[in-house]
Write a protein that holds these residues in place. Sequence first.
Motif, short mmCIF file in Angstrom:
data_model
loop_
_atom_site.label_atom_id
_atom_site.label_comp_id
_atom_site.label_asym_id
_atom_site.label_seq_id
_atom_site.Cartn_x
_atom_site.Cartn_y
_atom_site.Cartn_z
N HIS A 1 -5.95 -7.64 -5.49
CA HIS A 1 -5.40 -6.48 -4.77
C HIS A 1 -3.89 -6.39 -4.94
O HIS A 1 -3.34 -5.30 -5.14
N TYR A 2 -3.21 -7.53 -4.88
CA TYR A 2 -1.74 -7.53 -4.96
C TYR A 2 -1.22 -7.72 -6.39
O TYR A 2 -0.01 -7.74 -6.61
N LEU B 1 5.63 -1.71 0.82
CA LEU B 1 4.83 -0.90 -0.09
C LEU B 1 3.39 -0.77 0.40
O LEU B 1 2.78 0.30 0.29
N GLU B 2 2.86 -1.85 0.94
CA GLU B 2 1.48 -1.82 1.43
C GLU B 2 1.34 -0.84 2.59
O GLU B 2 0.38 -0.07 2.65
N GLN C 1 3.21 1.77 3.14
CA GLN C 1 3.37 3.13 2.61
C GLN C 1 2.08 3.67 2.01
O GLN C 1 1.84 4.88 2.01
N LYS C 2 1.24 2.78 1.48
CA LYS C 2 0.00 3.20 0.82
C LYS C 2 -1.16 3.42 1.79
O LYS C 2 -2.20 3.93 1.40
N LEU C 3 -0.98 3.03 3.04
CA LEU C 3 -2.09 3.11 3.99
C LEU C 3 -2.42 4.55 4.35
O LEU C 3 -1.53 5.38 4.54
N THR C 4 -3.70 4.83 4.48
CA THR C 4 -4.13 6.11 5.03
C THR C 4 -3.90 6.07 6.54
O THR C 4 -3.73 4.98 7.12
N GLU D 1 -6.37 3.67 8.06
CA GLU D 1 -6.05 2.26 7.78
C GLU D 1 -4.86 1.79 8.61
O GLU D 1 -4.85 0.66 9.11
N ARG E 1 -6.84 -7.32 1.74
CA ARG E 1 -5.38 -7.28 1.92
C ARG E 1 -4.82 -8.56 2.54
O ARG E 1 -3.61 -8.71 2.65
N SER F 1 8.73 2.78 8.90
CA SER F 1 8.26 3.88 8.05
C SER F 1 8.09 5.18 8.83
O SER F 1 8.23 6.26 8.26
#
Length: 372
Positions: free
Chosen positions: A21-22, A50-51, A53-56, A59, A108, A139
């Motif tokens: 994943h990473y 970064l992780e 920022q990518k979350l829906t 999530e 994750r 964020s």
Amino acid sequence: MKLAEILVFTDIKQLHQIAEHYGCECNPHSKNELITSLLANLQHRHTIKLEVQKLTPIEAHFLLLLFLDKRLLFSLEDLLAKASIALAATAEKTKEEARRLIAGALKRGWIFPAKGTGAGQYQTPHDLREPYIYAWLESQTKDWQADMVEPLGYRDEGTALCDDMLQFLRFLEAEPIPLTADGGMYKRYQTQLFQFLNVKEAPLPPQKWRFGYGLHFDLYPDRFSLLYDFCYFRRYIEENGGFVRITDQGRELIADPAVAEHYHELIRFWLRLYKRAIPNLPMLVQLIPLLSAGRWIAQSQLSGLLLPWIKPFYYDEPIDILSNRVLKMMVHLGLLKVGQSAEQEWMYTTTSASQAWLGSYNGFVDTTILLK
């Protein structure tokens, strides 16, 4: 347990999934190399940023429900319940989606099977909780006004609710109060009592509906309804024979108030009482002080961020729930200070009592109270 300790006991299959994943580059056949690489990646501030920022939105919601919960261990049922809340539906309708959400958290490195415990137990790395929470906060608030605007004046109610509880009990100690056919105190007695309380309220006008936030919510204004229900729940008062009267337990409380203990119990009671109507309340009560720590925050800012997690409750719309059932009650409980800006907008900041108490209390584990 910390991440380093957990990784040592983690199955190599999950380590491979996390590494994939990473995008970790290491010898996949060496557990030591996997652990070293994962530690360097998972704890790195840039990786976490970064992780996040990518979350829906779903999530991110699940992340907060998970990392704001202070429990050491979670059952699969606990995780499924959190996933169902994040998915805004019942567990039965979202079982497959909920399991996918949990599987994503495993990949994750947010949750791991707990070794040495009963089957189906999971844990989160303690040293990842705070970095992820603060990365999410950053964020969401990075575009907020940098210059802190302060209100022209503010109100801090502190433990006034406890003081008014004692005042109410002394009021009943003088004589029992007759009740109407609906079960409420006659309005002339309410008016007389409310004059002695620190925060002024008025008897309710005729209402089409008021329910869902306590047994006596339809009979009394918000703050006094909570106070009355707490006294009723703790058996400081009793209703019988058409009267409400103080009990022996109530008299003992007057003789030995122990304000600090009852202040904490009042907060717990509110959370347990309102959680049925507001399932995300344990999360909101922790997020709001974090968002308003060391600064004043406008209600419009809180609304923009928190309203997606508040669902209508019958005729109570999300904006009214946030304003009247969450923020206003947190002020009454001394968890927030409230003021108004020059533009007449409500503003809030956390209190020291809020930071101290919520730092140790975990509202996720308390069961809902249904008064009858």
